[in-house]
Design an enzyme around this catalytic site. Structure first.
Site, mmCIF file in Angstrom:
data_model
loop_
_atom_site.group_PDB
_atom_site.id
_atom_site.type_symbol
_atom_site.label_atom_id
_atom_site.label_comp_id
_atom_site.label_asym_id
_atom_site.label_seq_id
_atom_site.Cartn_x
_atom_site.Cartn_y
_atom_site.Cartn_z
ATOM 1 N N GLY A 66 -33.129 43.391 -19.414
ATOM 2 C CA GLY A 66 -33.438 42.276 -20.304
ATOM 3 C C GLY A 66 -34.649 41.463 -19.904
ATOM 4 N N ASP A 122 -33.485 37.127 -18.469
ATOM 5 C CA ASP A 122 -33.770 36.772 -19.859
ATOM 6 C C ASP A 122 -32.958 35.564 -20.305
ATOM 7 O OD1 ASP A 122 -31.365 38.197 -19.718
ATOM 8 O OD2 ASP A 122 -31.869 39.634 -21.287
ATOM 9 N N ASP A 125 -26.027 32.954 -19.717
ATOM 10 C CA ASP A 125 -24.934 32.837 -20.685
ATOM 11 C C ASP A 125 -23.696 32.361 -19.932
ATOM 12 O OD1 ASP A 125 -23.368 33.090 -22.956
ATOM 13 O OD2 ASP A 125 -23.269 35.266 -22.895
ATOM 14 N N LYS A 153 -28.063 29.447 -22.751
ATOM 15 C CA LYS A 153 -27.218 29.279 -23.928
ATOM 16 C C LYS A 153 -26.250 28.123 -23.746
ATOM 17 C CE LYS A 153 -26.228 33.366 -26.127
ATOM 18 N NZ LYS A 153 -25.371 34.461 -26.616
ATOM 19 N N PHE A 178 -26.005 34.963 -30.748
ATOM 20 C CA PHE A 178 -26.458 36.194 -30.111
ATOM 21 C C PHE A 178 -27.904 36.446 -30.529
ATOM 22 C CE2 PHE A 178 -27.001 40.734 -29.453
ATOM 23 C CZ PHE A 178 -26.509 40.846 -28.161
ATOM 24 N N VAL A 179 -28.795 36.549 -29.546
ATOM 25 C CA VAL A 179 -30.219 36.699 -29.859
ATOM 26 C C VAL A 179 -30.763 38.025 -29.331
ATOM 27 C CG1 VAL A 179 -30.739 34.229 -29.988
ATOM 28 C CG2 VAL A 179 -30.843 35.391 -27.768
ATOM 29 N N ARG A 191 -35.591 45.352 -28.196
ATOM 30 C CA ARG A 191 -36.274 44.754 -27.043
ATOM 31 C C ARG A 191 -37.750 44.534 -27.346
ATOM 32 N NH1 ARG A 191 -32.643 44.878 -22.725
ATOM 33 N NH2 ARG A 191 -31.401 46.761 -22.521
HETATM 34 P P1 5GP Z 1 -24.142 36.158 -18.147
HETATM 35 O O1 5GP Z 1 -23.812 36.979 -16.948
HETATM 36 O O2 5GP Z 1 -24.852 34.863 -17.844
HETATM 37 O O3 5GP Z 1 -22.962 35.970 -19.061
HETATM 38 O O4 5GP Z 1 -25.066 37.004 -19.056
HETATM 39 C C1 5GP Z 1 -26.313 37.273 -18.747
HETATM 40 C C2 5GP Z 1 -26.720 38.585 -19.404
HETATM 41 O O5 5GP Z 1 -25.995 38.854 -20.606
HETATM 42 C C3 5GP Z 1 -28.154 38.470 -19.785
HETATM 43 O O6 5GP Z 1 -28.977 38.933 -18.741
HETATM 44 C C4 5GP Z 1 -28.220 39.356 -21.003
HETATM 45 O O7 5GP Z 1 -28.478 40.669 -20.579
HETATM 46 C C5 5GP Z 1 -26.841 39.303 -21.618
HETATM 47 N N1 5GP Z 1 -26.781 38.354 -22.751
HETATM 48 C C6 5GP Z 1 -26.178 37.142 -22.776
HETATM 49 N N2 5GP Z 1 -26.338 36.540 -23.973
HETATM 50 C C7 5GP Z 1 -27.076 37.394 -24.716
HETATM 51 C C8 5GP Z 1 -27.603 37.342 -26.061
HETATM 52 O O8 5GP Z 1 -27.457 36.380 -26.840
HETATM 53 N N3 5GP Z 1 -28.316 38.431 -26.471
HETATM 54 C C9 5GP Z 1 -28.526 39.515 -25.681
HETATM 55 N N4 5GP Z 1 -29.224 40.500 -26.189
HETATM 56 N N5 5GP Z 1 -28.064 39.593 -24.412
HETATM 57 C C10 5GP Z 1 -27.345 38.540 -23.940
HETATM 58 MG MG MG Z 2 -29.340 40.945 -18.493
#
Ligand code: 5GP
Ligand code: MG
Length: 204
Positions: A66, A122, A125, A153, A178-179, A191
């Site tokens: 990402g 990227d 979340d 987010k 979701f983006v 991507r």
């Molecule tokens: P976390 O571990 O913080 O929940 O998630 C981080 C990873 O989840 C990011 O590096 C990304 O790869 C994926 N992710 C989280 N939210 C989104 C979103 O809205 N869109 C996309 N494409 N990937 C996301």
């Molecule tokens: Mg990621």
């Protein structure tokens, strides 16, 4: 590149019919990447001992896949001698949009001891990914660790680390949507879409 510097795909009906709307334009992304790079350079140079004096002291660690586009733009705005060490982490196995927690999928960059490490991702979340990567990189005893994310987010985190200690550098705070685009995928696609955008609900 088409007229006006727009990506040939952006705004072209039919090219990406599942794209719903743009949240962050490529111009705003470029401006913010420039600002983040400047802040990172200032902070790294101000680090005790001075990173300029000791060559190869900075290692950027983009989380694949990402962060690939964000990181490639970011490092090219950083006039500093630095190393790049990739790490692959998966957090959305298969088609699921719900976070399943983070799993390291690759070897970690070695020899981070004594280095100033900048984790690049990227989007923040749940926070699981950054929390995990910070922890395992910390085990190598780097001189410092920081994290830089393009997006953060607005959701409750499952990570226990407070936001300010998860990512010190944040490009944009975004709502809970979701983006895709600028490196972020859905099922491996989008991507290459040059802006941060949402997908139509019927495409998810
Ligand atoms: P976390 O571990 O913080 O929940 O998630 C981080 C990873 O989840 C990011 O590096 C990304 O790869 C994926 N992710 C989280 N939210 C989104 C979103 O809205 N869109 C996309 N494409 N990937 C996301
Ligand atoms: Mg990621």
């Amino acid at each position: 590149m088409s007229e006006g510097g727009r990506h040939p795909a952006a705004g072209t009906p039919g090219a990406f019919p599942e794209i719903e709307r743009t949240l962050i334009s490529r111009e705003r992304i470029a401006q913010r990447v420039h600002e983040l790079a400047a802040r990172l350079c200032d902070d790294l140079r101000a680090q005790k001992g001075g990173v300029e004096s000791a060559a190869g002291q900075v290692v950027m660690v983009p989380i694949m896949s990402g962060a690939m586009i964000f990181a490639s733009d970011l490092v090219r705005e950083m006039p500093l001698k630095l190393g790049l060490g990739l790490v692959a982490v998966s957090s959305y196995p298969g088609k699921s949009l719900a976070s399943k927690g983070a799993v390291i999928q690759s070897e970690l960059p070695a020899d981070l001891a004594g280095k100033h490490v900048v984790i690049v991702d990227d989007i923040l979340d749940s926070g699981q990914t950054i929390e995990l990567v910070r922890k395992i990189i910390g085990e190598q005893k780097p001189a410092s660790i920081r994290a830089c994310v393009l997006l953060r987010k607005d959701v409750p985190r499952t990570a226990t680390t407070p936001d300010e200690q998860l990512a010190e550098y944040v490009g944009f705070d975004i709502p809970d949507e979701f983006v895709v685009g600028y490196g972020l995928d859905y099922n491996g696609y989008y991507r290459n879409y040059p802006e941060i955008a949402t997908l139509r609900k019927d495409a998810l």
